[in-house]
Design a protein around this motif. Structure first.
Motif, PDB file in Angstrom:
ATOM      1  N   PHE A 120       0.828  -1.205   0.000  1.00 40.93           N
ATOM      2  CA  PHE A 120       0.000   0.000   0.000  1.00 40.93           C
ATOM      3  C   PHE A 120       0.863   1.255   0.000  1.00 40.93           C
ATOM      4  N   GLY A 121       0.237   2.313  -0.484  1.00 40.44           N
ATOM      5  CA  GLY A 121       0.943   3.588  -0.488  1.00 40.44           C
ATOM      6  C   GLY A 121      -0.020   4.741  -0.288  1.00 40.44           C
ATOM      7  N   THR A 136       4.083   8.565   9.477  1.00 42.45           N
ATOM      8  CA  THR A 136       4.310   7.131   9.651  1.00 42.45           C
ATOM      9  C   THR A 136       3.182   6.361   8.992  1.00 42.45           C
ATOM     10  N   ILE A 137       3.527   5.377   8.203  1.00 45.63           N
ATOM     11  CA  ILE A 137       2.527   4.511   7.585  1.00 45.63           C
ATOM     12  C   ILE A 137       2.485   3.188   8.330  1.00 45.63           C
ATOM     13  N   SER A 138       1.281   2.652   8.480  1.00 52.90           N
ATOM     14  CA  SER A 138       1.133   1.363   9.145  1.00 52.90           C
ATOM     15  C   SER A 138      -0.090   0.654   8.561  1.00 52.90           C
ATOM     16  N   ARG A 139      -0.238  -0.613   8.926  1.00 52.77           N
ATOM     17  CA  ARG A 139      -1.373  -1.374   8.422  1.00 52.77           C
ATOM     18  C   ARG A 139      -1.852  -2.345   9.471  1.00 52.77           C
ATOM     19  N   ASP A 140      -3.148  -2.639   9.426  1.00 54.48           N
ATOM     20  CA  ASP A 140      -3.749  -3.634  10.306  1.00 54.48           C
ATOM     21  C   ASP A 140      -4.514  -4.587   9.390  1.00 54.48           C
ATOM     22  N   ASN A 141      -3.875  -5.700   9.052  1.00 58.91           N
ATOM     23  CA  ASN A 141      -4.489  -6.619   8.099  1.00 58.91           C
ATOM     24  C   ASN A 141      -5.778  -7.214   8.642  1.00 58.91           C
ATOM     25  N   ALA A 142      -5.859  -7.372   9.939  1.00 57.23           N
ATOM     26  CA  ALA A 142      -7.074  -7.936  10.539  1.00 57.23           C
ATOM     27  C   ALA A 142      -8.264  -7.005  10.353  1.00 57.23           C
ATOM     28  N   LYS A 143      -7.984  -5.693  10.309  1.00 57.76           N
ATOM     29  CA  LYS A 143      -9.049  -4.709  10.123  1.00 57.76           C
ATOM     30  C   LYS A 143      -9.163  -4.251   8.672  1.00 57.76           C
ATOM     31  N   ASN A 144      -8.315  -4.825   7.805  1.00 61.13           N
ATOM     32  CA  ASN A 144      -8.313  -4.422   6.390  1.00 61.13           C
ATOM     33  C   ASN A 144      -8.164  -2.910   6.228  1.00 61.13           C
ATOM     34  N   ALA A 177       4.233   7.891   1.196  1.00 62.16           N
ATOM     35  CA  ALA A 177       4.699   6.776   2.027  1.00 62.16           C
ATOM     36  C   ALA A 177       4.208   5.465   1.438  1.00 62.16           C
ATOM     37  N   ALA A 178       4.937   4.388   1.747  1.00 63.65           N
ATOM     38  CA  ALA A 178       4.545   3.068   1.260  1.00 63.65           C
ATOM     39  C   ALA A 178       4.890   2.021   2.298  1.00 63.65           C
ATOM     40  N   ILE A 179       4.151   0.909   2.251  1.00 63.65           N
ATOM     41  CA  ILE A 179       4.388  -0.189   3.191  1.00 63.65           C
ATOM     42  C   ILE A 179       4.237  -1.500   2.442  1.00 63.65           C
ATOM     43  N   TRP A 186       3.486  -5.653   1.992  1.00 59.28           N
ATOM     44  CA  TRP A 186       2.299  -6.362   2.449  1.00 59.28           C
ATOM     45  C   TRP A 186       2.542  -7.100   3.743  1.00 59.28           C
ATOM     46  N   SER A 187       3.786  -7.402   4.043  1.00 60.85           N
ATOM     47  CA  SER A 187       4.087  -7.992   5.345  1.00 60.85           C
ATOM     48  C   SER A 187       4.114  -6.955   6.455  1.00 60.85           C
ATOM     49  N   GLY A 188       4.237  -5.688   6.076  1.00 59.46           N
ATOM     50  CA  GLY A 188       4.353  -4.625   7.067  1.00 59.46           C
ATOM     51  C   GLY A 188       5.767  -4.423   7.576  1.00 59.46           C
ATOM     52  N   SER A 189       6.691  -5.257   7.125  1.00 60.73           N
ATOM     53  CA  SER A 189       8.053  -5.201   7.655  1.00 60.73           C
ATOM     54  C   SER A 189       8.872  -4.061   7.049  1.00 60.73           C
ATOM     55  N   ASN A 190       8.505  -3.625   5.860  1.00 57.18           N
ATOM     56  CA  ASN A 190       9.240  -2.537   5.202  1.00 57.18           C
ATOM     57  C   ASN A 190       8.344  -1.341   4.959  1.00 57.18           C
ATOM     58  N   THR A 191       8.873  -0.163   5.267  1.00 59.80           N
ATOM     59  CA  THR A 191       8.171   1.076   4.985  1.00 59.80           C
ATOM     60  C   THR A 191       9.146   2.062   4.363  1.00 59.80           C
ATOM     61  N   LEU A 192       8.586   3.033   3.673  1.00 56.35           N
ATOM     62  CA  LEU A 192       9.385   4.078   3.054  1.00 56.35           C
ATOM     63  C   LEU A 192       8.555   5.351   3.057  1.00 56.35           C
ATOM     64  N   VAL A 193       9.182   6.455   3.426  1.00 52.79           N
ATOM     65  CA  VAL A 193       8.489   7.735   3.377  1.00 52.79           C
ATOM     66  C   VAL A 193       9.310   8.718   2.566  1.00 52.79           C
ATOM     67  N   ALA A 194       8.636   9.683   1.967  1.00 55.43           N
ATOM     68  CA  ALA A 194       9.321  10.711   1.191  1.00 55.43           C
ATOM     69  C   ALA A 194      10.167  11.578   2.116  1.00 55.43           C
ATOM     70  N   ASP A 195      11.235  12.121   1.574  1.00 53.98           N
ATOM     71  CA  ASP A 195      12.118  12.968   2.380  1.00 53.98           C
ATOM     72  C   ASP A 195      11.364  14.153   2.985  1.00 53.98           C
ATOM     73  N   SER A 196      10.386  14.656   2.269  1.00 53.10           N
ATOM     74  CA  SER A 196       9.658  15.847   2.730  1.00 53.10           C
ATOM     75  C   SER A 196       8.829  15.588   3.980  1.00 53.10           C
ATOM     76  N   VAL A 197       8.544  14.328   4.278  1.00 54.72           N
ATOM     77  CA  VAL A 197       7.720  13.998   5.450  1.00 54.72           C
ATOM     78  C   VAL A 197       8.449  13.099   6.436  1.00 54.72           C
ATOM     79  N   LYS A 198       9.697  12.794   6.175  1.00 49.91           N
ATOM     80  CA  LYS A 198      10.461  11.902   7.040  1.00 49.91           C
ATOM     81  C   LYS A 198      10.557  12.471   8.442  1.00 49.91           C
ATOM     82  N   GLY A 199      10.317  11.598   9.413  1.00 48.71           N
ATOM     83  CA  GLY A 199      10.350  12.028  10.805  1.00 48.71           C
ATOM     84  C   GLY A 199       9.041  12.617  11.290  1.00 48.71           C
TER      85      GLY A 199
END
Length: 126
Positions: free
Chosen positions: A33-34, A68-76, A48-50, A52-65
């Motif tokens: 997802f992004g 935060t992107i996250s996901r809850d697969n149980a809640k879709n 930002a992007a994450i 599908w396992s949720g283990s890797n994320t990436l955010v644009a330099d303009s918003v770094k820090g």
């Protein structure tokens, strides 16, 4: 298949918002997802992007820090926590889903995304 983005609004500089992207029609497994944003007169840009396992994320330099992107697969649902907001963060924010064979892959280009939400407006102003 539907991606429903919500949580936008008007906030003062320095404030926070949490965007949600509720997914229906498919389960989040195997989808990266992004979040992207588009300000008036500008092109859509990666935020930002994450994986599908949720283990890797990436955010644009303009918003770094700040974002935060996250996901809850149980809640879709996928989230974008936005802190220390600035006026230049004002834009329509879109969530997107990309089928991913590799569970650690993050996707940053718009052309790789399969599904898009309708967008939610974020306005940062005093």
């Amino acid at each position: 298949v539907q991606l429903q983005a919500s949580g936008g609004g008007l906030v003062q500089p320095g404030g926070s918002l949490r965007l949600s992207c509720a997914v229906s029609g498919f389960h989040l497994d195997h989808y990266a997802f992004g979040w992207f944003r588009q300000a008036p007169g500008k092109e859509r840009e990666f935020v930002a992007a994450i994986s599908w396992s949720g283990s890797n994320t990436l955010v644009a330099d303009s918003v770094k820090g700040r974002f935060t992107i996250s996901r809850d697969n149980a809640k879709n649902t996928v989230y974008l926590q936005m802190n220390s907001l600035k006026p230049e963060d004002t834009a329509v924010y879109y969530c997107a889903a990309a089928w991913a064979l590799i569970n650690t892959k993050v996707v940053v280009t718009t052309s790789e995304y399969d599904y898009w939400g309708q967008g939610t407006q974020v306005t940062v102003s005093s």
